[in-house]
Design an enzyme around this catalytic site. Structure first.
Site, PDB file in Angstrom:
ATOM      1  N   LEU A   1       0.833  -1.205   0.000  1.00 54.71           N
ATOM      2  CA  LEU A   1       0.000   0.000   0.000  1.00 54.71           C
ATOM      3  C   LEU A   1       0.866   1.252   0.000  1.00 54.71           C
ATOM      4  O   LEU A   1       2.039   1.204   0.368  1.00 54.71           O
ATOM      5  CB  LEU A   1      -0.896  -0.034   1.247  1.00 54.71           C
ATOM      6  CG  LEU A   1      -1.847  -1.243   1.287  1.00 54.71           C
ATOM      7  CD1 LEU A   1      -2.348  -1.500   2.702  1.00 54.71           C
ATOM      8  CD2 LEU A   1      -3.007  -1.023   0.331  1.00 54.71           C
ATOM      9  N   PRO A   2       0.289   2.404  -0.376  1.00 54.65           N
ATOM     10  CA  PRO A   2       1.126   3.601  -0.536  1.00 54.65           C
ATOM     11  C   PRO A   2       1.789   4.113   0.760  1.00 54.65           C
ATOM     12  O   PRO A   2       3.009   4.275   0.783  1.00 54.65           O
ATOM     13  CB  PRO A   2       0.151   4.634  -1.111  1.00 54.65           C
ATOM     14  CG  PRO A   2      -0.894   3.820  -1.821  1.00 54.65           C
ATOM     15  CD  PRO A   2      -1.047   2.578  -0.990  1.00 54.65           C
TER      16      PRO A   2
ATOM     17  N   THR B   1       6.334   0.679   1.786  1.00 57.72           N
ATOM     18  CA  THR B   1       7.363   1.518   2.415  1.00 57.72           C
ATOM     19  C   THR B   1       6.638   2.565   3.248  1.00 57.72           C
ATOM     20  O   THR B   1       5.948   3.432   2.691  1.00 57.72           O
ATOM     21  CB  THR B   1       8.220   2.247   1.350  1.00 57.72           C
ATOM     22  OG1 THR B   1       8.834   1.281   0.517  1.00 57.72           O
ATOM     23  CG2 THR B   1       9.290   3.106   2.024  1.00 57.72           C
TER      24      THR B   1
ATOM     25  N   LYS C   1      15.394   0.372   4.665  1.00 60.42           N
ATOM     26  CA  LYS C   1      14.894   0.918   3.398  1.00 60.42           C
ATOM     27  C   LYS C   1      15.081   2.441   3.349  1.00 60.42           C
ATOM     28  O   LYS C   1      15.568   2.983   2.355  1.00 60.42           O
ATOM     29  CB  LYS C   1      13.412   0.548   3.261  1.00 60.42           C
ATOM     30  CG  LYS C   1      12.645   1.259   2.173  1.00 60.42           C
ATOM     31  CD  LYS C   1      12.934   0.697   0.809  1.00 60.42           C
ATOM     32  CE  LYS C   1      12.205   1.486  -0.278  1.00 60.42           C
ATOM     33  NZ  LYS C   1      12.653   1.177  -1.601  1.00 60.42           N
TER      34      LYS C   1
ATOM     35  N   LYS D   1       8.918  11.160  -0.839  1.00 64.16           N
ATOM     36  CA  LYS D   1       8.221  10.475   0.258  1.00 64.16           C
ATOM     37  C   LYS D   1       9.232   9.763   1.171  1.00 64.16           C
ATOM     38  O   LYS D   1       9.197   9.905   2.390  1.00 64.16           O
ATOM     39  CB  LYS D   1       7.239   9.452  -0.327  1.00 64.16           C
ATOM     40  CG  LYS D   1       6.541   8.600   0.701  1.00 64.16           C
ATOM     41  CD  LYS D   1       5.810   7.421   0.058  1.00 64.16           C
ATOM     42  CE  LYS D   1       6.007   6.193   0.910  1.00 64.16           C
ATOM     43  NZ  LYS D   1       5.451   4.976   0.363  1.00 64.16           N
TER      44      LYS D   1
HETATM   45  P1  NAD Z   1       0.424   2.244  -6.345  1.00 64.94           P
HETATM   46  O1  NAD Z   1      -0.265   3.524  -5.997  1.00 64.94           O
HETATM   47  O2  NAD Z   1       0.632   1.895  -7.778  1.00 64.94           O
HETATM   48  O3  NAD Z   1      -0.406   1.004  -5.688  1.00 64.94           O
HETATM   49  C1  NAD Z   1      -0.973   1.039  -4.417  1.00 64.94           C
HETATM   50  C2  NAD Z   1      -2.337   0.345  -4.489  1.00 64.94           C
HETATM   51  O4  NAD Z   1      -2.906   0.321  -3.180  1.00 64.94           O
HETATM   52  C3  NAD Z   1      -3.331   1.101  -5.392  1.00 64.94           C
HETATM   53  O5  NAD Z   1      -3.791   0.218  -6.398  1.00 64.94           O
HETATM   54  C4  NAD Z   1      -4.422   1.529  -4.427  1.00 64.94           C
HETATM   55  O6  NAD Z   1      -5.731   1.519  -5.019  1.00 64.94           O
HETATM   56  C5  NAD Z   1      -4.302   0.507  -3.332  1.00 64.94           C
HETATM   57  N1  NAD Z   1      -4.877   0.930  -2.063  1.00 64.94           N
HETATM   58  C6  NAD Z   1      -4.669   2.084  -1.372  1.00 64.94           C
HETATM   59  N2  NAD Z   1      -5.373   2.082  -0.227  1.00 64.94           N
HETATM   60  C7  NAD Z   1      -6.039   0.909  -0.186  1.00 64.94           C
HETATM   61  C8  NAD Z   1      -6.940   0.324   0.739  1.00 64.94           C
HETATM   62  N3  NAD Z   1      -7.302   0.966   1.859  1.00 64.94           N
HETATM   63  N4  NAD Z   1      -7.438  -0.908   0.457  1.00 64.94           N
HETATM   64  C9  NAD Z   1      -7.085  -1.551  -0.678  1.00 64.94           C
HETATM   65  N5  NAD Z   1      -6.249  -1.047  -1.600  1.00 64.94           N
HETATM   66  C10 NAD Z   1      -5.734   0.164  -1.357  1.00 64.94           C
HETATM   67  O7  NAD Z   1       1.795   2.262  -5.547  1.00 64.94           O
HETATM   68  P2  NAD Z   1       3.096   1.337  -5.802  1.00 64.94           P
HETATM   69  O8  NAD Z   1       4.029   2.012  -6.724  1.00 64.94           O
HETATM   70  O9  NAD Z   1       2.633  -0.059  -6.061  1.00 64.94           O
HETATM   71  O10 NAD Z   1       3.784   1.418  -4.345  1.00 64.94           O
HETATM   72  C11 NAD Z   1       3.342   0.645  -3.242  1.00 64.94           C
HETATM   73  C12 NAD Z   1       4.371   0.739  -2.138  1.00 64.94           C
HETATM   74  O11 NAD Z   1       5.635   0.242  -2.620  1.00 64.94           O
HETATM   75  C13 NAD Z   1       4.646   2.189  -1.668  1.00 64.94           C
HETATM   76  O12 NAD Z   1       4.797   2.175  -0.272  1.00 64.94           O
HETATM   77  C14 NAD Z   1       5.944   2.561  -2.391  1.00 64.94           C
HETATM   78  O13 NAD Z   1       6.704   3.529  -1.686  1.00 64.94           O
HETATM   79  C15 NAD Z   1       6.662   1.217  -2.390  1.00 64.94           C
HETATM   80  N6  NAD Z   1       7.670   1.086  -3.460  1.00 64.94           N
HETATM   81  C16 NAD Z   1       7.409   1.483  -4.727  1.00 64.94           C
HETATM   82  C17 NAD Z   1       8.391   1.342  -5.707  1.00 64.94           C
HETATM   83  C18 NAD Z   1       8.125   1.767  -7.132  1.00 64.94           C
HETATM   84  O14 NAD Z   1       9.080   1.807  -7.935  1.00 64.94           O
HETATM   85  N7  NAD Z   1       6.877   2.055  -7.509  1.00 64.94           N
HETATM   86  C19 NAD Z   1       9.655   0.800  -5.382  1.00 64.94           C
HETATM   87  C20 NAD Z   1       9.890   0.367  -4.070  1.00 64.94           C
HETATM   88  C21 NAD Z   1       8.885   0.514  -3.106  1.00 64.94           C
END
Ligand code: NAD
Length: 296
Positions: free
Chosen positions: A65-66, A95, A170, A245
């Site tokens: 999740l975000p 994260t 991280k 972030k």
């Molecule tokens: P994203 O926004 O693409 O996906 C997050 C998903 O969570 C969304 O589909 C959203 O609808 C869902 N969501 C939010 N609240 C919710 C809830 N209450 N119930 C159900 N679903 C819910 O984000 P992402 O890029 O997949 O990142 C996710 C995590 O991974 C973050 O913490 C980010 O910092 C970390 N991360 C991302 C990357 C990257 O390159 N994108 C790399 C390393 C770590």
């Protein structure tokens, strides 16, 4: 093979969940975005009607999740912790801030559940290829139970210490990466202003004491490294707003621990300004536009 409830199947969670299906696990997925769930259902997952439904009748719950607020919403109250069957193991790969992570660990433990935090590095490419690095916090015995699941999504799976310690590793890593990206941008802009070609700078620095993964693979100057986001119009890669972030999370943790981070603070301020300038969706290497807005 295990039954897994997967909550949050966005840019990272989507391919991670697909890889778990490919590894032979049965998945039940939930996301606020129906479209995101549809992709997984096409790959063989069962659609869960809610967070509670995703957490019931499974051996593991994985969340991606975000931010910390989302993770608390999903786990606390009548969420995952209030709905899962006894013995279910929780893996949070989001994260998030160390405080929220520890709060969810404590609530899970108080309700008799086992949990690890397991944030990742490797980005969407690593998520697709199942080559993510997992940094894990929690009891070692729980890490050992979670490991076979993590192996379906990553290559480098590291035990870092107690609850929240995966998040600590991280944000320390990303504070270094953001700071190095900024100073590398400064150094290349300076070198070019003084008349040296960026290819020469990259060639020499990548085998000298100023070298880093960033100089070698993610150099912020367009054309300096073939195939880098900078050489592809700064398409991510890792978006500048996500780096912001993580730099903010590092600042919050530094304040909590009373540990000085003057360089990390400067990097956080620079990325904040860059995002305010409208560049949050570009790759983090675009921070060089803050040093030279006309960089090409
Ligand atoms: P994203 O926004 O693409 O996906 C997050 C998903 O969570 C969304 O589909 C959203 O609808 C869902 N969501 C939010 N609240 C919710 C809830 N209450 N119930 C159900 N679903 C819910 O984000 P992402 O890029 O997949 O990142 C996710 C995590 O991974 C973050 O913490 C980010 O910092 C970390 N991360 C991302 C990357 C990257 O390159 N994108 C790399 C390393 C770590």
């Amino acid at each position: 093979m295990s039954k897994i409830g997967f909550i949050g199947v966005g840019n990272m969670g989507g391919p991670m969940a697909r890889n778990l299906i490919s590894a032979g696990h049965s998945l039940k997925v939930f996301d606020l975005s129906e479209e995101a769930v549809n992709f997984l259902v096409q790959s063989g997952a069962e659609r869960a009607a809610s967070v509670q439904d995703a957490a019931k009748g499974v051996d593991y719950v994985v969340t991606m999740l975000p931010v910390g607020g989302n993770v608390k919403d999903v786990f606390l109250g009548d969420g995952v912790i209030g709905s899962a069957d006894p013995g279910t193991v929780f893996i949070d790969s989001s994260t998030i801030d160390v405080d929220s992570s520890v709060a969810v660990h404590e609530a899970a433990k108080a309700a008799g559940f086992e949990m690890i935090d397991a944030p990742v590095s490797g980005g969407t490419t690593g998520a697709d290829a199942a080559t993510l690095t997992f940094m894990c916090g929690g009891e070692k015995a729980i890490f050992d139970k979670a490991r076979p699941i993590l192996e379906g999504m990553g290559k480098n799976i590291v035990y870092c210490g107690g609850p929240g310690q995966g998040q600590v590793v991280k944000i320390c890593n990303n504070m270094i990466a953001g700071s190095i990206m900024l100073v590398t941008s400064e150094a290349f802009a300076l070198g070019e202003k003084l008349g040296v070609d960026r290819a020469v700078l990259q060639d020499v620095i990548s085998t000298s004491s100023g070298s880093s993964w960033i100089v070698q693979h993610g150099c912020p100057m367009p054309g300096a490294v073939a195939g880098s986001p900078a050489s592809n119009e700064f398409k991510p890669g890792f978006m500048a707003k996500l780096m912001l972030k993580d730099l903010r999370l590092a600042q919050a943790a530094a304040e909590m621990a009373a540990s000085p981070t003057p360089i990390g603070a400067a990097a956080a301020a620079a990325f904040q300004q860059h995002v305010n300038n409208g560049h949050g969706d570009l790759d983090m290497s675009s921070i060089c536009k803050l040093i030279d807005p006309d960089v090409k």
